[in-house]
Design a protein around this motif. Structure first.
Motif, PDB file in Angstrom:
ATOM      1  N   UNK A 101     -17.747   8.986  37.650  1.00 49.26           N
ATOM      2  CA  UNK A 101     -17.747  10.461  38.268  1.00 49.26           C
ATOM      3  C   UNK A 101     -16.704  10.806  38.959  1.00 49.26           C
ATOM      4  N   UNK A 102     -15.793  10.054  39.804  1.00 46.54           N
ATOM      5  CA  UNK A 102     -14.566  10.328  40.252  1.00 46.54           C
ATOM      6  C   UNK A 102     -13.595  10.831  39.271  1.00 46.54           C
ATOM      7  N   UNK A 103     -13.408  10.193  38.282  1.00 42.08           N
ATOM      8  CA  UNK A 103     -12.596  10.855  36.969  1.00 42.08           C
ATOM      9  C   UNK A 103     -13.031  12.135  36.569  1.00 42.08           C
ATOM     10  N   UNK A 104     -14.231  12.102  36.130  1.00 43.77           N
ATOM     11  CA  UNK A 104     -14.904  13.574  35.761  1.00 43.77           C
ATOM     12  C   UNK A 104     -14.530  14.539  36.763  1.00 43.77           C
ATOM     13  N   UNK A 105     -14.688  14.409  37.898  1.00 45.03           N
ATOM     14  CA  UNK A 105     -14.411  15.339  38.963  1.00 45.03           C
ATOM     15  C   UNK A 105     -12.703  15.728  38.810  1.00 45.03           C
ATOM     16  N   UNK A 106     -12.057  14.706  38.878  1.00 44.92           N
ATOM     17  CA  UNK A 106     -10.470  15.055  38.612  1.00 44.92           C
ATOM     18  C   UNK A 106     -10.389  15.875  37.217  1.00 44.92           C
ATOM     19  N   UNK A 107     -10.853  15.570  36.326  1.00 41.83           N
ATOM     20  CA  UNK A 107     -10.981  16.163  35.157  1.00 41.83           C
ATOM     21  C   UNK A 107     -11.195  17.620  35.270  1.00 41.83           C
ATOM     22  N   UNK A 108     -12.372  17.848  35.530  1.00 39.68           N
ATOM     23  CA  UNK A 108     -12.841  19.097  35.953  1.00 39.68           C
ATOM     24  C   UNK A 108     -12.070  20.196  36.801  1.00 39.68           C
ATOM     25  N   UNK A 109     -11.341  19.397  37.757  1.00 42.53           N
ATOM     26  CA  UNK A 109     -10.416  20.345  38.814  1.00 42.53           C
ATOM     27  C   UNK A 109      -9.278  20.765  38.291  1.00 42.53           C
ATOM     28  N   UNK A 110      -8.349  20.235  37.083  1.00 40.07           N
ATOM     29  CA  UNK A 110      -7.406  20.689  36.793  1.00 40.07           C
ATOM     30  C   UNK A 110      -7.320  21.281  35.450  1.00 40.07           C
ATOM     31  N   UNK A 111      -6.498  21.989  35.113  1.00 40.48           N
ATOM     32  CA  UNK A 111      -6.340  22.688  33.771  1.00 40.48           C
ATOM     33  C   UNK A 111      -6.012  21.761  32.718  1.00 40.48           C
ATOM     34  N   UNK A 112      -6.650  21.701  31.475  1.00 40.77           N
ATOM     35  CA  UNK A 112      -6.673  20.665  30.654  1.00 40.77           C
ATOM     36  C   UNK A 112      -5.223  20.589  30.003  1.00 40.77           C
ATOM     37  N   UNK A 113      -4.700  21.874  29.806  1.00 38.34           N
ATOM     38  CA  UNK A 113      -3.416  21.913  28.891  1.00 38.34           C
ATOM     39  C   UNK A 113      -2.100  22.328  29.765  1.00 38.34           C
ATOM     40  N   UNK A 114      -2.190  22.259  31.072  1.00 39.79           N
ATOM     41  CA  UNK A 114      -1.118  22.559  31.984  1.00 39.79           C
ATOM     42  C   UNK A 114      -0.295  21.221  31.987  1.00 39.79           C
ATOM     43  N   UNK A 115       1.034  21.261  32.603  1.00 46.92           N
ATOM     44  CA  UNK A 115       1.799  20.097  32.647  1.00 46.92           C
ATOM     45  C   UNK A 115       1.477  19.432  34.196  1.00 46.92           C
ATOM     46  N   UNK A 116       0.329  18.770  33.999  1.00 45.20           N
ATOM     47  CA  UNK A 116      -0.212  18.083  35.182  1.00 45.20           C
ATOM     48  C   UNK A 116       0.357  16.579  35.294  1.00 45.20           C
ATOM     49  N   UNK A 117       0.757  16.284  36.442  1.00 44.89           N
ATOM     50  CA  UNK A 117       1.266  14.635  36.737  1.00 44.89           C
ATOM     51  C   UNK A 117      -0.098  14.039  37.572  1.00 44.89           C
ATOM     52  N   UNK A 118      -0.478  12.839  37.128  1.00 46.96           N
ATOM     53  CA  UNK A 118      -1.305  12.215  37.879  1.00 46.96           C
ATOM     54  C   UNK A 118      -0.816  10.957  38.179  1.00 46.96           C
ATOM     55  N   UNK A 119      -1.223  10.339  39.497  1.00 47.15           N
ATOM     56  CA  UNK A 119      -0.989   8.914  39.724  1.00 47.15           C
ATOM     57  C   UNK A 119      -2.122   8.229  40.544  1.00 47.15           C
ATOM     58  N   UNK A 120      -2.437   7.095  39.580  1.00 46.44           N
ATOM     59  CA  UNK A 120      -3.704   6.092  39.989  1.00 46.44           C
ATOM     60  C   UNK A 120      -3.096   5.025  40.617  1.00 46.44           C
ATOM     61  N   UNK A 121      -3.809   4.940  41.885  1.00 43.28           N
ATOM     62  CA  UNK A 121      -3.211   4.096  42.883  1.00 43.28           C
ATOM     63  C   UNK A 121      -4.390   2.939  43.069  1.00 43.28           C
ATOM     64  N   UNK A 122      -3.651   1.643  42.613  1.00 39.69           N
ATOM     65  CA  UNK A 122      -4.567   0.344  42.621  1.00 39.69           C
ATOM     66  C   UNK A 122      -5.322   0.533  41.460  1.00 39.69           C
ATOM     67  N   UNK A 123      -4.558   0.462  40.258  1.00 42.04           N
ATOM     68  CA  UNK A 123      -5.178   0.945  39.031  1.00 42.04           C
ATOM     69  C   UNK A 123      -5.855  -0.308  38.412  1.00 42.04           C
ATOM     70  N   UNK A 124      -5.767  -1.732  38.896  1.00 39.11           N
ATOM     71  CA  UNK A 124      -6.638  -2.680  38.395  1.00 39.11           C
ATOM     72  C   UNK A 124      -6.560  -2.951  36.972  1.00 39.11           C
ATOM     73  N   UNK A 125      -7.600  -2.799  36.157  1.00 37.79           N
ATOM     74  CA  UNK A 125      -7.788  -3.130  34.771  1.00 37.79           C
ATOM     75  C   UNK A 125      -7.246  -1.749  34.102  1.00 37.79           C
ATOM     76  N   UNK A 126      -6.875  -0.597  34.862  1.00 40.99           N
ATOM     77  CA  UNK A 126      -6.205   0.381  34.373  1.00 40.99           C
ATOM     78  C   UNK A 126      -7.237   1.407  33.877  1.00 40.99           C
TER      79      UNK A 126
END
Length: 290
Positions: A101-126
């Motif tokens: 649900x957290x991932x879905x919130x992020x995906x819905x909050x940013x433009x899908x086709x823009x040059x977006x840069x994401x950092x996942x902190x404490x990725x675990x299994x990825x």
């Protein structure tokens, strides 16, 4: 000699044994469908079929491990996240559905086709990084973890599911990011207080890595560090997405309130529990107000 069991017989017997020990009976169905590469529909179609001798031996071993409180995901080496099959192993946190649900919130909050840069902190299994990279092929994704074992598993998962789409960095929290800045930072950090150890599930306590679960200062230590250091790694009006414990919303929003540039929005999960925060770092708004 005992008659061969049907799949339904085995499920009823093992579920009952797990329930009698206070363990999750759903583990029986999880290992069975994973061993057979079945969907839930497949399972329903085969419930009355007899289990083969070779599979019966494997399931007997699986049942012993389930009854010893070992998580089903570790037994079969796989956990599903955002519709993707991830390899998991001891030493790496099993991804939870709530984090989807957290991932879905992020995906819905940013433009899908823009040059977006994401950092996942404490990725675990990825899990988070891979789900984001899979859903948004045009985004740039970087993931960090302090654990070499976790990064080994995460890299293997990424190579299989989203090859050459994620950059992995080893180190604590944001330190591996150097001077890079991101459109958004997302994290499901350790947030359980050591005071809660006694009430946690036996399987979690015995098998999952404590460093990925527990944090000092009543579970708030990692949030304190992330909120303090994230602004140096966010682009203008960059966003920070955090999962948190259902009792931590008030304390967490108070941490953000110490810096007026943070603009915080909270969200409940599908069960109605307060579990997520999105915070925009808007320095210009503070200057205008001043």
């Amino acid at each position: 000699m005992a008659s061969p069991e049907t799949y339904n017989d085995w499920l009823r017997r093992v579920r009952g044994a797990l329930s009698a020990k206070g363990l999750d009976p759903g583990g029986a169905e999880y290992v069975l469908t994973a061993r057979q590469h079945w969907t839930n529909t497949d399972l329903l179609l085969h419930l009355r079929n007899t289990i083969s001798t070779s599979l019966a031996a494997q399931l007997a071993r699986d049942a012993q491990r389930l009854l010893a409180a070992e998580p089903a995901q570790y037994i079969v080496g796989q956990a599903w996240f955002a519709g993707l099959p991830l390899h998991v192993a001891p030493g790496v946190l099993i991804p939870r559905p709530e984090t989807e649900e957290l991932v879905a919130w992020l995906l819905d909050s940013l433009p899908a086709n823009a040059p977006v840069r994401i950092a996942d902190i404490g990725t675990g299994s990825g899990a988070i990084a891979i789900a984001v990279a899979h859903a948004r092929p045009r985004w740039q994704v970087t993931a960090t973890d302090v654990s070499p074992r976790a990064l080994e598993v995460a890299q293997a998962n990424a190579d299989r599911l989203v090859p050459r789409r994620i950059t992995f960095r080893q180190g604590s929290l944001l330190a591996p990011l150097g001077d890079q800045r991101f459109t958004a930072i997302i994290s499901n950090p350790p947030y359980i207080s050591w005071d809660e150890l006694a009430v946690m599930d036996r399987s979690v306590k015995q098998y999952e890595p404590s460093t990925a679960l527990f944090a000092p200062d009543h579970g708030l230590a990692m949030y304190q560090a992330l909120i303090r250091t994230a602004p140096a790694h966010l682009a203008p009006d960059g966003q920070l997405f955090l999962e948190h414990g259902y009792r931590q919303r008030t304390a967490l929003t108070a941490l953000f309130a110490a810096d007026a540039a943070w603009h915080v929005q909270t969200k409940n999960d599908l069960a109605g529990q307060p579990r997520m925060v999105r915070a925009v770092y808007a320095v210009d708004s503070v200057r205008k107000e001043g």
